[in-house]
Design a protein around this motif. Structure first.
Motif, PDB file in Angstrom:
ATOM      1  N   LEU A   3      32.247 -33.962   6.653  1.00  0.00           N
ATOM      2  CA  LEU A   3      33.642 -34.376   6.697  1.00  0.00           C
ATOM      3  C   LEU A   3      33.829 -35.734   6.042  1.00  0.00           C
ATOM      4  CD1 LEU A   3      36.501 -33.729   7.784  1.00  0.00           C
ATOM      5  CD2 LEU A   3      35.834 -34.934   9.883  1.00  0.00           C
ATOM      6  N   PHE A  57      40.588 -22.652   4.438  1.00  0.00           N
ATOM      7  CA  PHE A  57      40.001 -23.441   3.362  1.00  0.00           C
ATOM      8  C   PHE A  57      40.619 -23.092   2.017  1.00  0.00           C
ATOM      9  CE2 PHE A  57      36.440 -25.901   4.919  1.00  0.00           C
ATOM     10  CZ  PHE A  57      36.179 -25.335   6.160  1.00  0.00           C
ATOM     11  N   TYR A  65      36.174 -31.887   2.951  1.00  0.00           N
ATOM     12  CA  TYR A  65      34.740 -31.766   3.171  1.00  0.00           C
ATOM     13  C   TYR A  65      34.030 -31.808   1.834  1.00  0.00           C
ATOM     14  CZ  TYR A  65      35.313 -30.289   8.028  1.00  0.00           C
ATOM     15  OH  TYR A  65      35.607 -30.242   9.374  1.00  0.00           O
ATOM     16  N   TYR A  95      42.047 -31.599   5.995  1.00  0.00           N
ATOM     17  CA  TYR A  95      40.688 -32.131   6.000  1.00  0.00           C
ATOM     18  C   TYR A  95      40.097 -32.074   4.597  1.00  0.00           C
ATOM     19  CZ  TYR A  95      41.431 -30.425  10.792  1.00  0.00           C
ATOM     20  OH  TYR A  95      41.960 -30.152  12.026  1.00  0.00           O
ATOM     21  N   TYR A 130      40.109 -23.329  10.725  1.00  0.00           N
ATOM     22  CA  TYR A 130      40.668 -23.825   9.490  1.00  0.00           C
ATOM     23  C   TYR A 130      40.931 -22.728   8.464  1.00  0.00           C
ATOM     24  CZ  TYR A 130      38.591 -28.386  10.855  1.00  0.00           C
ATOM     25  OH  TYR A 130      38.226 -29.539  11.490  1.00  0.00           O
ATOM     26  N   LEU A 159      35.761 -29.370  -0.693  1.00  0.00           N
ATOM     27  CA  LEU A 159      36.589 -28.367  -0.036  1.00  0.00           C
ATOM     28  C   LEU A 159      37.677 -29.037   0.785  1.00  0.00           C
ATOM     29  CD1 LEU A 159      33.742 -26.012   1.101  1.00  0.00           C
ATOM     30  CD2 LEU A 159      35.693 -25.272  -0.261  1.00  0.00           C
ATOM     31  N   GLN A 165      22.836 -29.344   3.062  1.00  0.00           N
ATOM     32  CA  GLN A 165      23.474 -30.291   3.992  1.00  0.00           C
ATOM     33  C   GLN A 165      24.747 -29.751   4.604  1.00  0.00           C
ATOM     34  OE1 GLN A 165      23.222 -34.474   3.457  1.00  0.00           O
ATOM     35  NE2 GLN A 165      22.315 -34.282   1.421  1.00  0.00           N
ATOM     36  N   GLY A 166      25.086 -28.553   4.326  1.00  0.00           N
ATOM     37  CA  GLY A 166      26.271 -27.973   4.932  1.00  0.00           C
ATOM     38  C   GLY A 166      27.547 -28.649   4.490  1.00  0.00           C
ATOM     39  N   LEU A 167      28.521 -28.659   5.373  1.00  0.00           N
ATOM     40  CA  LEU A 167      29.830 -29.237   5.089  1.00  0.00           C
ATOM     41  C   LEU A 167      29.950 -30.552   5.843  1.00  0.00           C
ATOM     42  CD1 LEU A 167      32.040 -26.045   5.494  1.00  0.00           C
ATOM     43  CD2 LEU A 167      30.992 -26.956   3.417  1.00  0.00           C
ATOM     44  N   GLN A 183      30.370 -30.386   0.112  1.00  0.00           N
ATOM     45  CA  GLN A 183      29.216 -29.520   0.309  1.00  0.00           C
ATOM     46  C   GLN A 183      28.127 -29.884  -0.687  1.00  0.00           C
ATOM     47  OE1 GLN A 183      29.627 -25.334  -0.578  1.00  0.00           O
ATOM     48  NE2 GLN A 183      27.772 -24.808   0.522  1.00  0.00           N
ATOM     49  N   PHE A 203      30.545 -30.233  -4.553  1.00  0.00           N
ATOM     50  CA  PHE A 203      31.606 -29.245  -4.384  1.00  0.00           C
ATOM     51  C   PHE A 203      32.496 -29.738  -3.244  1.00  0.00           C
ATOM     52  CE2 PHE A 203      33.549 -25.347  -5.180  1.00  0.00           C
ATOM     53  CZ  PHE A 203      33.717 -24.600  -4.026  1.00  0.00           C
TER      54      PHE A 203
END
Lengths: 115, 113
Positions: B45, B104, B35, B33, B102, B90, B41-43, B37, B88
């Motif tokens: 996808l 990371f 993501y 995956y 997961y 991930l 707004q969090g993570l 950041q 950022f």
């Protein structure tokens, strides 16, 4: 549409006290929930999880509670320590839904534990 | 030790240039995956892949592209079409189904100037 919500962007507690981080979800197909901890400029690390067949899971100072009827879960940290200061993400997944098992994350809550 | 490696840690690019972020895992995980950041707004996808030579768009795929030619590798290209690429990034991997969730990588901070 935000399927996983962490409505508190930040939380500050005193060392030794309890920290309670909350998370709400909207998709009833979610059947597995996780909490991740993240320090700045690092990847999140797995903290604790809970399956929808349970309502509580405990691991040392960390306990996750799940209320399926309210579509709500919470993470309790007791006692809180300064090293717990980080961003905490709630995540959910569910097979058999359009999510196909991938995790949906909340916005995160920044926890500050004061010495 | 098994793990997931992202490189580089920091990346600077001029506006209008494409850039590729590397992600490699030796956990024998089927799924990978990407993501992004952003503050508050969090993570979110970007893309995910559950098997070699197959991948699906996530919630914010516009301006990004991926490939999955090998099980171990899932590179992400940030194209010039991405309007706000500074973030950022991930990468994560998991078995299928995700089970315990997961693993990371440590992330790549991309800054476009």
């Amino acid at each position: 549409d935000q399927q996983v919500k962490q409505n508190s962007p930040s939380l500050s507690v005193q060392e030794g006290r309890i920290s309670i981080l909350n998370c709400d979800y909207t998709n009833s197909m979610f059947d597995y929930f996780l909490w991740y901890k993240k320090y700045p400029a690092e990847g999140p690390t797995f903290l604790i999880s809970i399956s929808s067949i349970k309502d509580k899971n405990e691991d040392g100072r960390f306990t996750v509670f799940l209320n399926k009827s309210a579509k709500h879960l919470s993470l309790h940290i007791v006692p809180s320590q300064p090293g717990d200061s980080a961003v905490y993400f709630c995540a959910a997944s569910g097979w058999g839904s359009s999510n196909t098992g991938k995790l949906i994350f909340g916005q995160g809550t920044t926890l500050q534990v004061k010495p | 030790d098994g793990g997931i490696t992202q490189s580089p840690k920091y990346l600077f690019r001029k506006e209008g240039q494409n850039v590729t972020l590397s992600c490699e895992q030796n956990l024998n995980h089927d799924a990978m995956y990407w993501y992004r950041q952003d503050p508050g707004q969090g993570l979110r996808l970007i893309y995910y892949s559950q098997i070699v030579n197959d991948f699906q768009k996530g919630d914010i795929a516009e301006g990004y592209s991926v490939s999955r030619e090998k099980k171990e590798s899932f590179p992400l290209t940030v194209t010039s079409a991405q309007k706000n690429p500074t973030a950022f990034y991930l990468c994560a991997s998991s078995p299928t189904p995700p089970g315990q969730g997961y693993t990371f990588g440590s992330g790549t901070r991309l800054t476009v100037v």
